[in-house]
Structure formats: structure tokens, C-alpha cells
Design an enzyme around this catalytic site. Sequence first.
Site, mmCIF file in Angstrom:
data_model
loop_
_atom_site.group_PDB
_atom_site.id
_atom_site.type_symbol
_atom_site.label_atom_id
_atom_site.label_comp_id
_atom_site.label_asym_id
_atom_site.label_seq_id
_atom_site.Cartn_x
_atom_site.Cartn_y
_atom_site.Cartn_z
ATOM 1 N N HIS A 181 -20.795 -42.559 73.178
ATOM 2 C CA HIS A 181 -21.219 -42.643 74.571
ATOM 3 C C HIS A 181 -22.271 -41.594 74.876
ATOM 4 O O HIS A 181 -22.484 -40.656 74.108
ATOM 5 C CB HIS A 181 -20.019 -42.507 75.521
ATOM 6 C CG HIS A 181 -19.381 -41.145 75.557
ATOM 7 N ND1 HIS A 181 -18.766 -40.627 76.673
ATOM 8 C CD2 HIS A 181 -19.261 -40.172 74.602
ATOM 9 C CE1 HIS A 181 -18.293 -39.423 76.415
ATOM 10 N NE2 HIS A 181 -18.579 -39.119 75.168
ATOM 11 N N CYS B 147 -25.041 -43.630 80.456
ATOM 12 C CA CYS B 147 -23.905 -44.279 79.776
ATOM 13 C C CYS B 147 -24.049 -45.797 79.704
ATOM 14 O O CYS B 147 -23.924 -46.398 78.631
ATOM 15 C CB CYS B 147 -22.592 -43.875 80.438
ATOM 16 S SG CYS B 147 -22.382 -44.424 82.154
ATOM 17 N N HIS C 110 -18.109 -44.604 84.378
ATOM 18 C CA HIS C 110 -18.515 -44.188 83.039
ATOM 19 C C HIS C 110 -18.062 -45.229 82.029
ATOM 20 O O HIS C 110 -17.060 -45.924 82.226
ATOM 21 C CB HIS C 110 -17.921 -42.821 82.685
ATOM 22 C CG HIS C 110 -18.519 -42.237 81.447
ATOM 23 N ND1 HIS C 110 -19.826 -41.832 81.367
ATOM 24 C CD2 HIS C 110 -17.986 -42.026 80.204
ATOM 25 C CE1 HIS C 110 -20.079 -41.375 80.147
ATOM 26 N NE2 HIS C 110 -18.975 -41.480 79.427
#
Length: 389
Positions: free
Chosen positions: A361, A301, A349
Site C-alpha cells: 500500500h 492509496c 484507506h
Amino acid sequence: MASHRKSRPAGTRVAGIRTPALATAALTSVALLSQSANAAPEADGKPSLEEVEKKVDDLYRQAESATDKYNSAKEKTTKQRKRVDTLLDDVAKRTQKLNEAREELGSFAAAQYRTGASAPDTATFLLADTPQDYFDQTQLMDRMTGRQKVAVDDYVTQQSETMKKRQEATESLETLTETQGDLKTAKATVQQKLADARELLSKLTAEEKARLAAIEREKQQEAARKAAELARQQAAQQKAQEEAAQQQDSGSSSAGSGSSSSTAPADSSYATKAEKALAFARAQIGKPYVWGAVGPGSYDCSGLTQAAWKAAGVTLPRTTYDQVNAGTTVPLADAQPGDLVFFYDDVTHVGIYIGNGMMIHAPKPGTYVREESIYYDGESAIHSVVRPA
């Protein structure tokens, strides 16, 4: 960043790496499958669906945290290795010069002997604390020429600097060993957590998988609904701002001023950079999520967001918990394309906002870079929004 963190209702989970589609559904199944989730474990000792989803949730969160530690340790190890290489190269060069200076001083001592001074003792010369001590002890210092005395001073200086660099190199090697140990530990932790999660998921029955897939579809529909609502709110807000700006411009014109808002150039500059970052991110759609990866073939990520903004000329740190501090925090309602959206209380994240409640993402192991609602794991999972440039 603590002041920006959202409070969570009691019982809300904090998740880390997003699990595969099956596991993601498991993470949200407690409320929707209350009857089966709250049921007691089966008589044969097999864990209930609630127990499985909780364990998977914990394992992936721990893996996400370990991934950030791995990324940080890898970055530190790379920098430390370069420092060690530079120091060792410097020590080698200084040692060579030191040896040459020692040989020159030895020739000076021999020359002084030939002029009638005491016989030079090579062993004493090499073992003396400094050449200055040796020449003082042998009473040769007062017979040296200016050039010879300069050579002695140069040797003393080089000897001191060489010893200092050797000590720095030794300490740097010790630090490198520590960071390599951290890197190895983090890597092993990530691999073990992911293996444990896969094992748990593999034990689900076909019926359980079907039920969880249905829950995942419901969850995605709810996330899409929330994203659409945010898009409507942002559109209304933008319209109101444009109307206010038009009224202000109209008033300014009647007053003889034609100047525009002072924030316009900054907004325009940011939009230009964000467009480049988003163009890069879109080009990565379909590439696999791989923990610790920074491209070009795969990403995790924070590796994706770092690479996207690098394409726009903006340098971001490697990890999520560093990226969250690399910019200005803005309200979710004010999010603009290019902003970074962070998730979970432990900030494990991140995605890059594209507008209308959507982001790009690298979600989780077993998936690919994709567009998805920022509400993909519920509104409470959103930690903050940061404008990086």
C-alpha cells in the site's frame, strides 16, 4: 457495505491517512503511555502527548477524507471539461450552418421581391421568431418552390437544435464551475490539514520522539504477530479445502465422473489477473506517497490499487469509497492475493493483499509504497476485504 463494517469497542479511534512513522506511533500511544498520556497539560500551556496524538489523528483523518473528495472532484472536473469542449465545438459548427442557411433564405426573399412580391425587410426577417413567421407575414410562403420550403424547414430545425445546444453548453459551464470550486476547496483542505499536523509534530521534544519511536516498534511487532497468525489460519484452511477436494475427486472417480469443482475456472482466472496486479504493485515499491497521485512516479492509496488492477485489465473507480463497492466482499479469513483490504469506518484507506497477512500500500504522507502487515493500525481498523474481479 454497512453490513460488513466491523463494530468498534468504545473509545476506538477511526483514522484516515496514515501519518508519518512518528505520527503513527503517536496515534497508538494512549494505552501504552497511559501515565504520560493521561497527565494534565503542563503548566506552561504545552499540550500533553495525548492531546498531540489526538489532534494529529483527527487532522490526518480529515486530510484523507478531503483527498478522496479531491480525487472525486478532479475526476468529475476532467469529464465535465471534455463535455463542455464537445458542446462548444458543436455549437460553433451549428452556428456556422445556421448563418449559411440564413443567407440562403435572404436570397430567396430577394428573389421573391424581384418577381413582384412585397419588398423584403431584412430587419424584420432577422428579428422574426422563425423564418416561417416572416414568410407568412410577407405572404411569400405560398409563392415558394418546394426547394425553398425545404430550406425554410431546415433552417427552423437547425435554429431549434442550435438554441438547445447553447443551453446545454451554458448549463455544463455552470456545472464545470461548481466542480472546479469543489476541487479547489478540497485541495486547500488537504494542504491545510497536513500543514497543521506537521506543525504539531514538529513541537515534540527529542525525548517524546524517542518514546514514540519505541512504541512504533512494539506496534509493528504486534502487527507482524497477527499477520503470522492469519497466515497459519489461512494455510490450515487451504489444506483442509485441498483434502476435501481430493476426497470429492476420489468419490467422483469411483462413481465414473472425473469432473472437477465448478469454481476452479473462476479461481484460476482470478489468480491470473491478481498475479498481474501484484506484479505491478511490487514494481512500485519505494515510490513516494503523494495525495491525489495516480502514478507513474508517485501514488496515493487508491491511486495505487487502481493502477495495479488496470495493469491486469480491470477498471476500478478512483476513490476508496467507490472501490469498496467494485467487487465482491469476502471474509478476511478467505482473503486471496490481489484482494483489496479497506480500513476504517469511513473507508478512507486501501491496500492490495499479497498473502500471509501482508499487503502492498501507499501508507501516508512522508512515506513510500511498501509491504506491511494488514494489522499495521490494529485489527479493529480493518473495514472489509473486496475481490475486484
